[in-house]
Design a protein around this motif. Structure first.
Motif, PDB file in Angstrom:
ATOM      1  N   LYS A  10     -45.392  -8.081  35.296  1.00 34.43           N
ATOM      2  CA  LYS A  10     -45.588  -7.795  36.667  1.00 34.43           C
ATOM      3  C   LYS A  10     -45.017  -9.166  37.330  1.00 34.43           C
ATOM      4  O   LYS A  10     -45.154 -10.300  36.613  1.00 34.43           O
ATOM      5  CB  LYS A  10     -47.067  -7.748  36.602  1.00 34.43           C
ATOM      6  N   ASP A  12     -45.828 -11.763  40.192  1.00 35.66           N
ATOM      7  CA  ASP A  12     -46.786 -12.155  41.075  1.00 35.66           C
ATOM      8  C   ASP A  12     -46.431 -12.307  42.553  1.00 35.66           C
ATOM      9  O   ASP A  12     -45.201 -12.666  42.858  1.00 35.66           O
ATOM     10  CB  ASP A  12     -47.166 -13.667  40.762  1.00 35.66           C
ATOM     11  N   SER A  13     -47.319 -11.346  43.303  1.00 35.51           N
ATOM     12  CA  SER A  13     -46.395 -11.058  44.573  1.00 35.51           C
ATOM     13  C   SER A  13     -46.633 -12.373  45.511  1.00 35.51           C
ATOM     14  O   SER A  13     -45.908 -12.507  46.146  1.00 35.51           O
ATOM     15  CB  SER A  13     -47.657 -10.015  45.512  1.00 35.51           C
ATOM     16  N   THR A  14     -47.530 -13.426  45.444  1.00 39.83           N
ATOM     17  CA  THR A  14     -47.864 -14.407  46.252  1.00 39.83           C
ATOM     18  C   THR A  14     -46.387 -15.295  45.950  1.00 39.83           C
ATOM     19  O   THR A  14     -45.706 -16.029  46.768  1.00 39.83           O
ATOM     20  CB  THR A  14     -48.852 -15.406  46.144  1.00 39.83           C
ATOM     21  N   SER A  16     -43.505 -14.459  44.503  1.00 34.11           N
ATOM     22  CA  SER A  16     -42.210 -13.705  45.119  1.00 34.11           C
ATOM     23  C   SER A  16     -42.121 -14.058  46.646  1.00 34.11           C
ATOM     24  O   SER A  16     -40.936 -14.306  47.125  1.00 34.11           O
ATOM     25  CB  SER A  16     -42.263 -12.045  44.666  1.00 34.11           C
ATOM     26  N   LYS A  17     -43.389 -13.993  47.399  1.00 35.05           N
ATOM     27  CA  LYS A  17     -43.163 -14.116  48.797  1.00 35.05           C
ATOM     28  C   LYS A  17     -42.773 -15.542  49.224  1.00 35.05           C
ATOM     29  O   LYS A  17     -41.905 -15.663  49.925  1.00 35.05           O
ATOM     30  CB  LYS A  17     -44.364 -13.756  49.498  1.00 35.05           C
TER      31      LYS A  17
END
Length: 256
Positions: A10, A12-14, A16-17
């Motif tokens: 997975k 990490d969305s934070t 990645s942003k």
């Protein structure tokens, strides 16, 4: 029983942003505001603001006087350290061997060093009349093919560092910025740079820049030819071969 396929890790969305914000600012040539960044990246303004604050605390982004945000030199330092770990000689070796085989002339790999280029690898010509520069030798950036190719790729930034009159080495050296401006435009239009005896009498040198994914020139491939060795139509042929080879090395760096 079939082996169970491994799941993709997975992301990490934070993280990645945050990286998307940093990459956007690193590519930009000006500061950007929260609203502009949020719109370009498809993020909310509150999320974009929080990410920018974190990047500012970590030293990768700074807030300008006018309120916009820009990438700091820390981003450049990290990317430069990454470039330094790449073995540019290894990446360029097949293309250098190809150029040597096709032209029979001396092939160079050069990197920028302030307002000079330094030769970090070469393949010598076996012809009786040939050019010679040692590995580790340097040449002025404004009057050799590899140097002018690097200038053409980063001229907006490097031009202001050049001071007239530019050092003269032969009666063909370009010593004014106006003359160099016109030469750089021709280099960009051709896709390669050319020195017709500007550093050494009767020595032609061709250059094509090797580019990082963001367009920064990390080095250049070069062909050095005594003018008596240059065949009819040789300028166009050597230049096209060189541009193709440098582009191939750049693609390898983009995948590294």
């Amino acid at each position: 029983m079939a082996e169970r396929s491994k799941k993709e890790p997975k992301v990490d969305s934070t993280l990645s942003k945050g990286l998307s914000v940093l990459e956007n600012l690193a590519r930009a040539r000006r500061a950007k505001g929260v609203t502009e960044l949020a719109r370009e990246l498809g993020l909310t303004k509150s999320n974009t603001f929080r990410l920018l604050q974190s990047l500012c605390r970590l030293g990768y982004v700074r807030q300008e006087t006018g309120g916009g945000y820009a990438a700091t030199l820390k981003m450049w330092q990290v990317s430069r350290a990454s470039v330094d770990t790449l073995n540019l000689r290894e990446f360029a070796a097949p293309e250098m061997a190809y150029l040597a085989s096709e032209t029979g002339e001396t092939i160079y790999l050069a990197v920028p060093e302030q307002l000079s280029v330094v030769y970090i690898d070469k393949i010598d010509s076996r012809k009786p009349i040939r050019t010679w520069n040692p590995i580790g030798g340097a040449a002025p950036i404004h009057c050799v093919g590899t140097g002018k190719a690097i200038l053409a790729a980063d001229y907006d930034r490097l031009r202001d560092k050049l001071v007239e009159p530019l050092p003269s080495h032969t009666d063909r050296t370009l010593t004014t910025l106006n003359a160099l401006d016109a030469d750089i435009e021709r280099s960009r239009a051709r896709g390669y740079a050319l020195d017709r005896g500007e550093f050494r009498d009767r020595i032609y040198s061709f250059g094509a820049a090797i580019l990082l994914p963001d367009g920064e020139p990390v080095g250049a491939l070069g062909i050095s030819v005594p003018n008596v060795n240059l065949p009819d139509g040789g300028e166009d042929r050597f230049g096209a071969l060189l541009a193709h080879a440098a582009e191939a090395v750049s693609r390898k760096l983009n995948r590294a």
